[in-house]
Design an enzyme around this catalytic site. Structure first.
Site: not given
Length: 486
Positions: A16, A42, A117-118, A258
């Site tokens: 995210c 996301g 985020n996580g 990436y």
């Protein structure tokens, strides 16, 4: 039938992205621009919550930021000088509007909005305990656990309640929280997920990546440290809290490989330059005689440039990517599904016919993409097809906010490198070593004790306990034992 693009289902999903603005005249508009820059993190859903000094306002929608937040009426419906936003790919919880963030709740202290985020690796256990104590959940997202922990904390101040909640969760989190008192940005003690801070005049901005600061014209100030909470009050005061004491950071190494955009900066290092260094190290470790170095677009491009420069083999675009195909398209049958692959990638036949080529990609997950790419090169007349991967074999699942397939579906878990080479039908296949990856990141090698990064997807060395996963294993073992007894 609408089906996921066959190239997209063979990549690690980008977790995210979060973006927050404090004290800006057009806060929600700035957040919308920031989320555009984080769209790669996301693509299932997006949301923005704003605070106008009296009330919170939220707009959440499935799909991309464009089309949902580029209309004036939507931004006008999100007034106030403070706002935060979120782009989502679901790593826990179902894909539905009720799980789209920011999540919002009315607590005893007032409104509470959170963007995460996580992934909380003990969320299932905490959720069961909270439900037993009377909590009522409105989503299936692990993030909602944090809200209930804050709501039920016995501490007096909101900040202490929030810290109390964070000390009960395991796993990875970068958070932006909005309350009537101001904005809070924080990272977990290991700093697994990224978060940076910037300024735009008197405005304070938090974002998952520096590229989002660039897009809105903000200046990068610094990275939020692992275990740090940064508070921005409504009158612009900024305070830092470090409730976890000394930490031993292990940020996600795959951000460099990436996830992050190549034009971002991570810990003062250019992602683009690091990826070129990874490609150069890959060439040192795994040379091959060839006519061209060809990236698998777009993620393989920087590493391919580095490989070509190090090996003195010419870099060429042997695969052309269409940027006008979405994540889904109609596939009425297997034959059309196979042909649909070429809607996104097509071989540059005139270039590669009769040539020995080296394909560079960032990773191999299930292996289906690599198989199709190699097959495409052979159908286009390549004399030899060699595959080089700019990361070690992905053998383990991630439980820190990346949606990886079950471990049994990872090609590197099922096969050794020779078996993987046979599976994708390449003339040769090689990966960068784990020490080589660390060397490209500026380290001498991977430390045996307390490695410098979270590299669990490659090594299986998870930096935190995995309570929910351990509970699943125990439950499965008990069920098997019960079946044997019967």
């Amino acid at each position: 039938m609408i089906t996921t693009n066959p190239f997209d289902d063979d990549k690690l999903r980008e977790e995210c992205g979060i973006f927050g603005v404090s004290r800006a005249e057009t806060a929600s508009a700035i957040v919308a621009l920031g989320l555009h820059a984080l769209q790669h993190r996301g693509q299932e859903a997006a949301g923005i919550t704003s605070w106008d000094g009296h009330d919170f306002h939220t707009h959440r929608a499935m799909g991309h930021v464009a089309g949902n937040f580029d209309r004036d009426e939507v931004i006008r419906g999100l007034p106030g000088d403070t706002a935060c936003g979120h782009v989502r790919y679901s790593t826990t919880g179902e894909t539905s509007l009720r799980n789209v963030q920011p999540l919002y709740a009315e607590l005893n202290s007032g409104g509470f909005a959170i963007a995460h985020n996580g992934n909380i690796s003990n969320a299932m256990k905490l959720r069961r305990e909270l439900i037993r104590r009377g909590s009522i959940f409105q989503s299936t997202s692990d993030t909602e656990v944090i809200i209930h922990l804050v709501a039920t904390s016995s501490y007096r101040t909101l900040l202490d309640k929030f810290i109390d909640a964070l000390k009960q969760v395991e796993g990875a989190y970068s958070l932006i929280v909005m309350t009537p008192e101001g904005m809070i940005a924080c990272r977990d003690p290991l700093g697994i997920r990224p978060l940076v801070m910037g300024t735009l005049g008197e405005t304070t901005i938090f974002a998952s990546e520096t590229v989002a600061l660039d897009v809105v014209g903000a200046d990068y100030v610094r990275t939020i440290d692992p275990g740090e909470l940064v508070i921005v009050t409504n009158d612009g005061q900024i305070r830092s809290h470090r409730p976890f004491g000394d930490t031993h950071p292990r940020p996600c190494i795959f951000e460099h490989v990436y996830f992050s955009r190549p034009d971002s900066i991570i810990d003062n290092s250019s992602v683009y330059s690091v990826r070129k260094a990874i490609g150069a190290q890959l060439a040192i470790e795994n040379p091959v005689e060839a006519d061209y170095v060809i990236p698998v677009p777009d993620s393989g491009v920087p590493a391919a440039i580095g490989y070509a420069q190090q090996s003195s083999i010419p870099f060429e675009l042997g695969i052309i990517r269409s940027h006008y195909i979405g994540r889904t398209f109609i596939q009425p049958g297997d034959k059309v599904r196979h042909l649909g692959v070429k809607l996104k990638h097509n071989a540059n036949r005139a270039l590669i016919k009769g040539k020995r080529i080296v394909l560079i990609d960032d990773s191999i997950v299930r292996g289906t993409t690599s198989l199709k790419i190699v097959q495409m090169m052979r159908e286009a007349g390549a004399a030899e097809v060699h595959m080089r991967i700019a990361s070690p074999p992905t053998k383990h699942s991630c439980f820190y906010g990346v949606d990886t397939p079950e471990r049994t579906k990872l090609l590197a878990h099922k096969l050794d490198v020779g078996g993987m080479q046979d599976f994708i039908h390449a003339d040769s296949l090689s990966f960068i070593s784990i020490d080589g990856l660390y060397k490209a990141l500026g380290e001498a090698k991977r430390a045996d004790i307390r490695p410098q990064y979270c590299d669990a997807c490659f090594t299986g060395d998870y930096p935190t306990t995995l309570t929910d996963q351990d509970d699943v294993v125990v439950t499965n073992q008990l069920e098997l034992l019960a079946e044997r007894v019967v």
